[in-house]
Write a protein that holds these residues in place. Structure first.
Motif, PDB file in Angstrom:
ATOM      1  N   UNK A  11       0.857  -1.184   0.000  1.00 35.37           N
ATOM      2  CA  UNK A  11       0.000   0.000   0.000  1.00 35.37           C
ATOM      3  C   UNK A  11       0.892   1.234   0.000  1.00 35.37           C
ATOM      4  N   UNK A  12       0.505   2.258  -0.746  1.00 36.11           N
ATOM      5  CA  UNK A  12       1.214   3.539  -0.715  1.00 36.11           C
ATOM      6  C   UNK A  12       0.262   4.617  -0.227  1.00 36.11           C
ATOM      7  N   UNK A  13       0.779   5.467   0.664  1.00 38.60           N
ATOM      8  CA  UNK A  13      -0.004   6.563   1.220  1.00 38.60           C
ATOM      9  C   UNK A  13       0.781   7.852   1.028  1.00 38.60           C
ATOM     10  N   UNK A  14       0.157   8.842   0.411  1.00 41.23           N
ATOM     11  CA  UNK A  14       0.798  10.140   0.218  1.00 41.23           C
ATOM     12  C   UNK A  14       0.190  11.129   1.199  1.00 41.23           C
ATOM     13  N   UNK A  15       0.976  11.470   2.215  1.00 36.22           N
ATOM     14  CA  UNK A  15       0.531  12.428   3.224  1.00 36.22           C
ATOM     15  C   UNK A  15       1.185  13.788   3.011  1.00 36.22           C
ATOM     16  N   UNK A  16       1.684  14.024   1.804  1.00 37.05           N
ATOM     17  CA  UNK A  16       2.324  15.302   1.481  1.00 37.05           C
ATOM     18  C   UNK A  16       1.330  16.441   1.677  1.00 37.05           C
ATOM     19  N   UNK A  17       1.809  17.503   2.307  1.00 37.21           N
ATOM     20  CA  UNK A  17       0.961  18.668   2.546  1.00 37.21           C
ATOM     21  C   UNK A  17       0.129  18.580   3.805  1.00 37.21           C
ATOM     22  N   UNK A  18       0.106  17.426   4.454  1.00 32.17           N
ATOM     23  CA  UNK A  18      -0.637  17.277   5.704  1.00 32.17           C
ATOM     24  C   UNK A  18       0.294  17.565   6.882  1.00 32.17           C
ATOM     25  N   UNK A  19      -0.275  18.098   7.953  1.00 34.25           N
ATOM     26  CA  UNK A  19       0.500  18.443   9.141  1.00 34.25           C
ATOM     27  C   UNK A  19      -0.010  17.689  10.349  1.00 34.25           C
ATOM     28  N   UNK A  20       0.881  17.534  11.318  1.00 30.70           N
ATOM     29  CA  UNK A  20       0.581  16.835  12.571  1.00 30.70           C
ATOM     30  C   UNK A  20      -0.763  17.302  13.123  1.00 30.70           C
ATOM     31  N   UNK A  21      -1.629  16.372  13.473  1.00 34.13           N
ATOM     32  CA  UNK A  21      -1.476  14.925  13.593  1.00 34.13           C
ATOM     33  C   UNK A  21      -2.009  14.138  12.386  1.00 34.13           C
ATOM     34  N   UNK A  22      -2.322  14.818  11.294  1.00 36.83           N
ATOM     35  CA  UNK A  22      -2.976  14.163  10.155  1.00 36.83           C
ATOM     36  C   UNK A  22      -2.203  12.984   9.554  1.00 36.83           C
ATOM     37  N   UNK A  23      -0.875  13.074   9.335  1.00 38.95           N
ATOM     38  CA  UNK A  23      -0.191  11.912   8.752  1.00 38.95           C
ATOM     39  C   UNK A  23      -0.321  10.644   9.594  1.00 38.95           C
ATOM     40  N   UNK A  24      -0.209  10.762  10.911  1.00 39.95           N
ATOM     41  CA  UNK A  24      -0.321   9.578  11.773  1.00 39.95           C
ATOM     42  C   UNK A  24      -1.766   9.096  11.842  1.00 39.95           C
ATOM     43  N   UNK A  25      -2.713  10.000  11.810  1.00 41.21           N
ATOM     44  CA  UNK A  25      -4.122   9.590  11.781  1.00 41.21           C
ATOM     45  C   UNK A  25      -4.405   8.809  10.493  1.00 41.21           C
TER      46      UNK A  25
END
Length: 88
Positions: free
Chosen positions: A18-32
């Motif tokens: 699985x690939x997840x692109x969390x680019x542009x997201x800020x804490x805590x969004x990437x871990x969520x």
């Protein structure tokens, strides 16, 4: 980059399921986002996450430590952080 990486596997030797692109997201969004994706994964599945938030260098290893998942590899290139994780 971090002492929490396990084994000798690299981005070149392990293919992510699985690939997840969390680019542009800020804490805590990437871990969520990670937490939500891991819920649907099977034990042994691997996930590649890309992020631009530097706080992920702290948060992703802690996510793995607290929930018992494996941080296979991590690196940073040009402001993009990559993490390869395995669900345990």
């Amino acid at each position: 980059m971090n002492g929490n990486v396990t084994g000798n596997a690299t981005f070149d030797t392990v293919t992510a399921d699985i690939e997840v692109d969390a680019s542009g997201l800020f804490c805590p969004e990437p871990v969520m986002l990670l937490h939500n994706r891991f819920r649907d994964m099977s034990t042994g599945d691997t996930l590649l996450m890309m992020a631009t938030d530097p706080s992920t260098t702290r948060d992703v290893p802690k996510f793995c430590l607290f929930l018992g998942h494996e941080l296979i590899a991590q690196d940073e290139q040009g402001g993009t952080y990559r993490y390869l994780l395995r669900k345990n």
